[in-house]
Design a protein around this motif. Sequence first.
Motif, short mmCIF file in Angstrom:
data_model
loop_
_atom_site.label_atom_id
_atom_site.label_comp_id
_atom_site.label_asym_id
_atom_site.label_seq_id
_atom_site.Cartn_x
_atom_site.Cartn_y
_atom_site.Cartn_z
N SER A 13 0.83 -1.22 0.00
CA SER A 13 0.00 0.00 0.00
C SER A 13 0.86 1.26 0.00
O SER A 13 0.48 2.27 -0.59
CB SER A 13 -0.91 0.04 1.22
N ALA A 14 1.98 1.20 0.67
CA ALA A 14 2.87 2.35 0.75
C ALA A 14 3.75 2.46 -0.50
O ALA A 14 4.56 3.38 -0.60
CB ALA A 14 3.76 2.24 1.99
N ALA A 15 3.56 1.52 -1.44
CA ALA A 15 4.34 1.50 -2.69
C ALA A 15 5.84 1.45 -2.41
O ALA A 15 6.64 2.08 -3.10
CB ALA A 15 3.97 2.68 -3.59
N ILE A 16 6.21 0.69 -1.39
CA ILE A 16 7.62 0.53 -1.05
C ILE A 16 8.14 -0.74 -1.73
O ILE A 16 7.57 -1.81 -1.57
CB ILE A 16 7.82 0.41 0.47
N THR A 17 9.19 -0.57 -2.49
CA THR A 17 9.88 -1.71 -3.10
C THR A 17 11.17 -1.93 -2.34
O THR A 17 12.00 -1.02 -2.25
CB THR A 17 10.19 -1.44 -4.59
N LEU A 18 11.30 -3.11 -1.77
CA LEU A 18 12.51 -3.40 -1.00
C LEU A 18 13.67 -3.74 -1.92
O LEU A 18 13.48 -4.44 -2.93
CB LEU A 18 12.27 -4.57 -0.04
N PRO A 19 14.86 -3.29 -1.57
CA PRO A 19 16.05 -3.68 -2.34
C PRO A 19 16.42 -5.13 -2.03
O PRO A 19 15.87 -5.73 -1.11
CB PRO A 19 17.13 -2.72 -1.81
N GLU A 20 17.35 -5.66 -2.78
CA GLU A 20 17.88 -6.99 -2.47
C GLU A 20 18.59 -6.90 -1.12
O GLU A 20 19.19 -5.87 -0.81
CB GLU A 20 18.87 -7.45 -3.54
N PRO A 21 18.54 -7.95 -0.31
CA PRO A 21 19.23 -7.90 0.99
C PRO A 21 20.73 -7.68 0.82
O PRO A 21 21.34 -8.20 -0.13
CB PRO A 21 18.96 -9.28 1.60
N LEU A 22 21.30 -6.92 1.74
CA LEU A 22 22.75 -6.69 1.72
C LEU A 22 23.47 -7.98 2.09
O LEU A 22 23.03 -8.69 3.00
CB LEU A 22 23.14 -5.59 2.71
N PRO A 23 24.58 -8.27 1.44
CA PRO A 23 25.36 -9.45 1.83
C PRO A 23 26.18 -9.14 3.09
O PRO A 23 26.37 -7.98 3.44
CB PRO A 23 26.28 -9.66 0.63
N ALA A 24 26.65 -10.17 3.73
CA ALA A 24 27.60 -9.98 4.84
C ALA A 24 28.94 -9.59 4.23
O ALA A 24 29.31 -10.08 3.17
CB ALA A 24 27.74 -11.26 5.64
N PHE A 25 29.63 -8.68 4.87
CA PHE A 25 30.93 -8.22 4.38
C PHE A 25 32.07 -8.71 5.26
O PHE A 25 33.12 -8.09 5.33
CB PHE A 25 30.95 -6.69 4.28
N GLY A 26 31.85 -9.80 5.95
CA GLY A 26 32.88 -10.33 6.85
C GLY A 26 32.42 -11.65 7.43
O GLY A 26 31.54 -12.31 6.90
N GLN A 27 32.99 -12.00 8.55
CA GLN A 27 32.74 -13.28 9.20
C GLN A 27 31.55 -13.16 10.16
O GLN A 27 31.68 -13.28 11.37
CB GLN A 27 34.01 -13.73 9.93
N TYR A 28 30.38 -12.87 9.60
CA TYR A 28 29.16 -12.72 10.39
C TYR A 28 27.97 -12.96 9.47
O TYR A 28 28.14 -13.09 8.25
CB TYR A 28 29.08 -11.33 11.03
N VAL A 29 26.79 -13.02 10.03
CA VAL A 29 25.57 -13.12 9.25
C VAL A 29 24.76 -11.85 9.47
O VAL A 29 24.88 -11.22 10.52
CB VAL A 29 24.75 -14.38 9.61
N PRO A 30 23.95 -11.44 8.50
CA PRO A 30 23.19 -10.20 8.65
C PRO A 30 22.14 -10.23 9.76
O PRO A 30 21.79 -9.20 10.31
CB PRO A 30 22.52 -10.02 7.28
N ALA A 31 21.62 -11.44 10.08
CA ALA A 31 20.59 -11.54 11.10
C ALA A 31 20.62 -12.92 11.73
O ALA A 31 21.01 -13.90 11.08
CB ALA A 31 19.22 -11.26 10.50
N VAL A 32 20.20 -12.98 13.00
CA VAL A 32 20.14 -14.24 13.73
C VAL A 32 18.78 -14.36 14.40
O VAL A 32 18.35 -13.43 15.09
CB VAL A 32 21.25 -14.31 14.81
N VAL A 33 18.13 -15.51 14.19
CA VAL A 33 16.87 -15.81 14.86
C VAL A 33 17.17 -16.81 15.97
O VAL A 33 17.87 -17.80 15.76
CB VAL A 33 15.85 -16.46 13.89
N HIS A 34 16.62 -16.54 17.16
CA HIS A 34 16.72 -17.49 18.26
C HIS A 34 15.42 -17.40 19.03
O HIS A 34 15.11 -16.35 19.61
CB HIS A 34 17.92 -17.19 19.16
N GLY A 35 14.67 -18.48 19.02
CA GLY A 35 13.38 -18.47 19.70
C GLY A 35 12.46 -17.43 19.08
O GLY A 35 12.22 -17.46 17.87
N ASP A 36 11.99 -16.52 19.90
CA ASP A 36 11.07 -15.50 19.39
C ASP A 36 11.75 -14.15 19.16
O ASP A 36 11.11 -13.12 19.13
CB ASP A 36 9.87 -15.33 20.33
#
Length: 157
Positions: A13-36
């Motif tokens: 509805s807001a006409a927002i187009t998301l870009p492609e997710p950014l890659p990690a630029f090192g020895q990490y991940v962009p996001a971590v899920v744990h439980g909730d």
Amino acid sequence: MMSDQSHEARLSSAAITLPEPLPAFGQYVPAVVHGDQLWVGGHFGTRADGTIHTGRCGADVTTAEAREAARAAALNLVSTVRDTLGTLERVVRVAHVYGVVNATPEFVEHTSVIDAASDVLVEVFGDAGRHARLAVGVSSLPANLVLEIQATLVVEP
């Protein structure tokens, strides 16, 4: 803003187009899920052509330009959230946002800059996008980034 709209519908509805997710630029991940919980690491602003918002507020970047960078960083962050969870519908709440602004000691508009990122989160997630927040200035950021934001979200496990 309609509270009964799904997050994906609100995005559309807001006409927002998301870009492609950014890659990690090192020895990490962009996001971590744990439980909730979903912890989303530092995200910066990119333009439609892929270039990165760089510079220092109070020196070579205006508050308006920094707000554009913050909005773009939030869109990048939302893209990572969707990529990590498979859908935005699993987001229960954006709990906390931490924003750092590359700024001169004289620059005092950190809150205004990071407000642009907060605005995106409310646009996309409605009331669930309202969050606790810290906005601070730092003397430098990697690659001379204008800013970085990170967030902690409550999600459906």
